[in-house]
Design an enzyme around this catalytic site. Structure first.
Site, PDB file in Angstrom:
ATOM      1  N   CYS A 117       0.796  -1.220   0.000  1.00 59.37           N
ATOM      2  CA  CYS A 117       0.000   0.000   0.000  1.00 59.37           C
ATOM      3  C   CYS A 117       0.835   1.279   0.000  1.00 59.37           C
ATOM      4  O   CYS A 117       0.341   2.345  -0.379  1.00 59.37           O
ATOM      5  CB  CYS A 117      -0.945  -0.003   1.199  1.00 59.37           C
ATOM      6  SG  CYS A 117      -2.113  -1.389   1.160  1.00 59.37           S
ATOM      7  N   HIS A 260      -3.621   7.149   0.461  1.00 57.83           N
ATOM      8  CA  HIS A 260      -3.948   5.763   0.128  1.00 57.83           C
ATOM      9  C   HIS A 260      -5.405   5.497   0.515  1.00 57.83           C
ATOM     10  O   HIS A 260      -5.843   5.841   1.625  1.00 57.83           O
ATOM     11  CB  HIS A 260      -3.001   4.829   0.886  1.00 57.83           C
ATOM     12  CG  HIS A 260      -3.438   3.403   0.883  1.00 57.83           C
ATOM     13  ND1 HIS A 260      -3.699   2.707  -0.275  1.00 57.83           N
ATOM     14  CD2 HIS A 260      -3.682   2.537   1.912  1.00 57.83           C
ATOM     15  CE1 HIS A 260      -4.071   1.479   0.041  1.00 57.83           C
ATOM     16  NE2 HIS A 260      -4.065   1.353   1.350  1.00 57.83           N
ATOM     17  N   ASN A 290      -9.922  -0.752  -2.093  1.00 62.92           N
ATOM     18  CA  ASN A 290      -8.492  -0.611  -1.810  1.00 62.92           C
ATOM     19  C   ASN A 290      -7.714  -1.384  -2.868  1.00 62.92           C
ATOM     20  O   ASN A 290      -7.756  -2.615  -2.905  1.00 62.92           O
ATOM     21  CB  ASN A 290      -8.210  -1.153  -0.409  1.00 62.92           C
ATOM     22  CG  ASN A 290      -6.747  -1.040  -0.008  1.00 62.92           C
ATOM     23  OD1 ASN A 290      -5.872  -0.837  -0.830  1.00 62.92           O
ATOM     24  ND2 ASN A 290      -6.481  -1.186   1.279  1.00 62.92           N
TER      25      ASN A 290
END
Length: 342
Positions: A117, A260, A290
């Site tokens: 991430c 993010h 995500n």
């Protein structure tokens, strides 16, 4: 770790997503209708894109890069970086395969980066580092691709609803007229098990027990949600304050904050801690979920209105590793191509 560059810029950004959209009703066997509504309100995801069975992260990355390469001389590209946790093979590395598929020259440095991430920040820093050593106008192609849907247990509601698939291609160029860019990085390897696929690597190989239905989650992504949640709220905001101090760039002078896309509540909390105007904080998690290291460039690709007549942005990535990092970059000369669906 802190880095400063003054001779590198991002020339193009292109992103791609699978055409197949998966809404939350798909998970009705995992959660009740009431639980799904709570999930949508707190996490913020309403749908995500999942690749078809035969489509890999490199396929998505190829689609994004193919659009970008129509705009430039391929022979100016001196390095290709592929960043992913879902590469095509364990051996060989995927960047070499993409070099051939994209028709790039053989006199080129290709390598893969396994990052999650925080991957956009890490990969961009690596691309900037290489580009800074090149001749004026020579380029580095960074491709970030993920098909996380392929590593999710269908029975694990803590992960199965969170993640989506996507890819972005970022062309970085040596440019002596570039504005300054800043990066900082942090790692906490002691808590690496917070986000992990426990088996299937070389510390714990696949055995016949790995395919036992009682242990199937050992081959899928496991996440300790509470630990990751606490980590982000504890570490991310202070790391952003640190890059503000190290770079001497006041957060008030930043045009947009591209976080993010992990969780809508977390993004709001970080923004609140830093005192950031919500109008400067775009969110697209409701559409794509995500997508790990792809979330930030995908967010840039889908928020062109925020970037219109604006330039300086702060990006912040955080997650598996555990690792986190930030960058301050100028996109005033960057061409952002339309989102591609495949």
């Amino acid at each position: 770790m802190f880095q400063e560059f003054n001779n590198v810029s991002i020339e193009y950004i292109s992103s791609s997503v699978p055409i197949h959209s998966v809404g939350n009703s798909f998970f009705s066997t995992l959660l009740t209708e009431k639980e799904i509504k709570v999930f949508e309100k707190t996490v913020g995801i309403k749908e995500r894109r999942w690749a078809d069975k035969g489509v890999t992260a490199s396929d998505l990355g190829f689609a994004a890069a193919e659009e970008l390469l129509k705009q430039v001389d391929k022979n100016r590209i001196k390095s290709l970086i592929f960043l992913s946790q879902t590469s095509d093979y364990k051996i060989p590395f995927t960047s070499n395969i993409l070099q051939s598929r994209l028709g790039l020259q053989q006199e080129i440095l290709c390598f893969d980066v396994n990052a999650g991430c925080a991957g956009f920040i890490q990969g961009l820093s690596t691309a900037f580092s290489i580009a800074s050593t090149l001749k004026e106008g020579e380029k580095v192609l960074l491709i970030i691709g993920e098909t996380l849907s392929k590593i999710l247990s269908p029975n694990d509601k803590s992960t199965n609803m969170l993640f989506g698939d996507a890819a972005s291609a970022i062309l970085v160029s040596k440019n002596s007229n570039a504005d300054k860019s800043y990066f900082n990085f942090f790692s906490d390897g002691a808590n690496h098990e917070a986000i992990i696929i426990p088996e299937g690597g070389y510390r714990k190989n696949i055995t016949k027990n790995s395919f036992d239905s009682e242990n199937e989650s050992k081959l899928y992504l496991n996440m300790n949600g509470a630990k990751v949640f606490d980590f982000t709220l504890r570490e991310v905001a202070p790391s952003i304050k640190k890059i503000e101090e190290e770079s001497s760039v006041n957060l008030a002078d930043i045009d947009g904050f591209f976080f993010h896309q992990s969780n809508r509540f977390i993004i709001k909390q970080i923004s609140s801690i830093l005192g950031i105007d919500n109008n400067k904080v775009p969110v697209n998690i409701e559409r794509f979920g995500n997508t790990s290291g792809v979330t930030i460039p995908l967010l840039i690709s889908t928020n062109l209105d925020l970037l219109e007549n604006k330039s300086k942005i702060l990006c912040s990535g955080y997650g598996s590793g555990l690792s986190w990092g930030n960058c301050i970059i100028n996109l005033s000369e960057t061409k952002i191509l339309p989102l591609k669906e495949i």
